[in-house]
Design a protein around this motif. Structure first.
Motif, mmCIF file in Angstrom:
data_model
loop_
_atom_site.group_PDB
_atom_site.id
_atom_site.type_symbol
_atom_site.label_atom_id
_atom_site.label_comp_id
_atom_site.label_asym_id
_atom_site.label_seq_id
_atom_site.Cartn_x
_atom_site.Cartn_y
_atom_site.Cartn_z
ATOM 1 N N ALA A 13 0.727 -1.181 -0.008
ATOM 2 C CA ALA A 13 0.216 0.060 0.100
ATOM 3 C C ALA A 13 0.659 1.364 0.001
ATOM 4 O O ALA A 13 1.609 1.232 0.686
ATOM 5 N N LEU A 14 0.668 2.206 -1.018
ATOM 6 C CA LEU A 14 1.226 3.223 -1.129
ATOM 7 C C LEU A 14 0.307 4.468 -0.456
ATOM 8 O O LEU A 14 -0.676 4.427 -1.079
ATOM 9 N N LEU A 24 -8.556 7.046 -7.715
ATOM 10 C CA LEU A 24 -7.060 6.673 -8.164
ATOM 11 C C LEU A 24 -7.296 6.169 -9.337
ATOM 12 O O LEU A 24 -8.195 5.517 -9.837
ATOM 13 N N TYR A 25 -6.098 6.502 -10.314
ATOM 14 C CA TYR A 25 -6.151 6.259 -11.453
ATOM 15 C C TYR A 25 -4.618 5.548 -11.914
ATOM 16 O O TYR A 25 -3.592 6.275 -11.493
ATOM 17 N N ALA A 26 -4.571 4.833 -12.978
ATOM 18 C CA ALA A 26 -3.483 4.050 -13.271
ATOM 19 C C ALA A 26 -3.058 4.301 -15.019
ATOM 20 O O ALA A 26 -4.086 4.082 -15.484
ATOM 21 N N SER A 27 -1.876 4.493 -15.129
ATOM 22 C CA SER A 27 -1.357 4.158 -16.450
ATOM 23 C C SER A 27 -0.179 3.662 -16.371
ATOM 24 O O SER A 27 0.343 3.300 -15.381
ATOM 25 N N LEU A 31 0.834 6.510 -11.453
ATOM 26 C CA LEU A 31 -0.419 6.314 -10.813
ATOM 27 C C LEU A 31 -0.834 7.659 -10.626
ATOM 28 O O LEU A 31 -0.190 8.777 -10.530
ATOM 29 N N TYR A 32 -2.055 8.043 -10.631
ATOM 30 C CA TYR A 32 -2.462 9.633 -10.283
ATOM 31 C C TYR A 32 -3.692 9.349 -9.418
ATOM 32 O O TYR A 32 -4.357 8.552 -9.233
ATOM 33 N N LEU A 33 -3.718 10.566 -8.625
ATOM 34 C CA LEU A 33 -4.982 10.383 -7.497
ATOM 35 C C LEU A 33 -5.444 12.000 -7.490
ATOM 36 O O LEU A 33 -4.803 12.858 -7.807
ATOM 37 N N THR A 34 -6.897 11.945 -7.484
ATOM 38 C CA THR A 34 -7.497 13.230 -7.254
ATOM 39 C C THR A 34 -7.872 13.229 -5.746
ATOM 40 O O THR A 34 -7.929 12.196 -5.168
ATOM 41 N N ASP A 41 -7.100 18.882 -6.176
ATOM 42 C CA ASP A 41 -5.780 18.505 -6.373
ATOM 43 C C ASP A 41 -5.379 17.376 -7.376
ATOM 44 O O ASP A 41 -6.328 16.244 -7.212
ATOM 45 N N ILE A 42 -4.358 17.167 -8.125
ATOM 46 C CA ILE A 42 -4.304 16.053 -8.808
ATOM 47 C C ILE A 42 -2.499 15.720 -8.533
ATOM 48 O O ILE A 42 -1.721 16.360 -8.605
ATOM 49 N N GLN A 43 -2.500 14.534 -8.014
ATOM 50 C CA GLN A 43 -1.042 14.011 -7.777
ATOM 51 C C GLN A 43 -0.487 13.027 -8.693
ATOM 52 O O GLN A 43 -1.429 12.074 -9.126
ATOM 53 N N ARG A 44 0.666 12.773 -8.725
ATOM 54 C CA ARG A 44 1.238 12.025 -9.727
ATOM 55 C C ARG A 44 2.238 11.321 -9.094
ATOM 56 O O ARG A 44 3.312 11.799 -8.510
ATOM 57 N N LEU A 45 2.427 10.152 -9.126
ATOM 58 C CA LEU A 45 3.608 9.114 -8.392
ATOM 59 C C LEU A 45 4.240 8.322 -9.747
ATOM 60 O O LEU A 45 3.164 7.359 -10.224
ATOM 61 N N PRO A 46 5.145 8.782 -10.255
ATOM 62 C CA PRO A 46 5.971 7.885 -11.459
ATOM 63 C C PRO A 46 5.872 6.427 -11.131
ATOM 64 O O PRO A 46 6.329 6.074 -9.890
ATOM 65 N N SER A 47 6.006 5.543 -12.305
ATOM 66 C CA SER A 47 5.884 3.985 -11.732
ATOM 67 C C SER A 47 7.364 3.741 -11.295
ATOM 68 O O SER A 47 7.618 2.736 -10.325
ATOM 69 N N ASN A 48 8.496 4.453 -11.438
ATOM 70 C CA ASN A 48 9.726 4.268 -10.842
ATOM 71 C C ASN A 48 10.100 5.282 -9.575
ATOM 72 O O ASN A 48 10.945 5.388 -9.201
#
Length: 169
Positions: A13-14, A24-27, A31-34, A41-48
């Motif tokens: 869990a992150l 939560l949205y994934a590409s 990962l992106y979350l609103t 807000d929109i937050q982004r967590l790169p896959s790495n």
């Protein structure tokens, strides 16, 4: 802020401490979350990556938050956001949220409740509203057609699932 990691069995869990996550949205790239904080807000967590970063400041004339978001299954860097403005506005990013452009301002003033990108026809988008209407765009959001005018007793509860199409061989 750094995510807190908690391993439970085979899941990790992150988390964002103190953040009220709306969705939560994934590409494949991130990962992106609103969130509901600060007008949205929109937050982004790169896959790495190991840290979440806000990308809301990248919006032109910063909109009052993200109401809904969708990722394009055929393009990892293409994101769509529908703003929480009245009337709602659709924004698109083709570079993972670094830059955004307004694609369409919806003529109605009801709330957009669901948003989906068709999995095998990424130029086809669907939205539903709180009064039970469903709209479809076949040109990546530039124009919209009413598909269903009234969901009857399900008004306000319409959930969208992009139609499944068999993947081309």
């Amino acid at each position: 802020p750094t995510p807190r990691n908690l391993t439970v069995g085979k899941l990790t869990a992150l988390g964002r401490s103190g953040v009220n996550v709306k969705a939560l949205y994934a590409s494949p790239n991130a990962l992106y979350l609103t969130t509901l904080q600060g007008g949205g807000d929109i937050q982004r967590l790169p896959s790495n990556g190991t840290a979440w970063a806000s990308i809301k400041s990248q919006f032109p004339n910063f909109v009052a938050g993200a109401s809904l978001m969708a990722t394009d299954p055929s393009s990892a860097d293409r994101l769509y956001v529908i703003s929480a403005l009245d009337p709602p506005t659709l924004y698109r990013s083709d570079d993972g949220g670094k830059t955004w452009r307004a694609v369409a301002e919806f003529a109605f003033t009801t709330e957009v409740t669901n948003f989906a990108v068709a999995p095998h026809a990424s130029s086809t988008l669907y939205i539903s509203t709180d009064v039970g209407r469903v709209y479809r765009s076949t040109d990546s959001g530039a124009s919209w057609q009413l598909v269903s005018a009234d969901a009857g007793r399900y008004r306000g509860q319409v959930a969208l699932f992009a139609p499944f199409a068999e993947a081309p061989n």
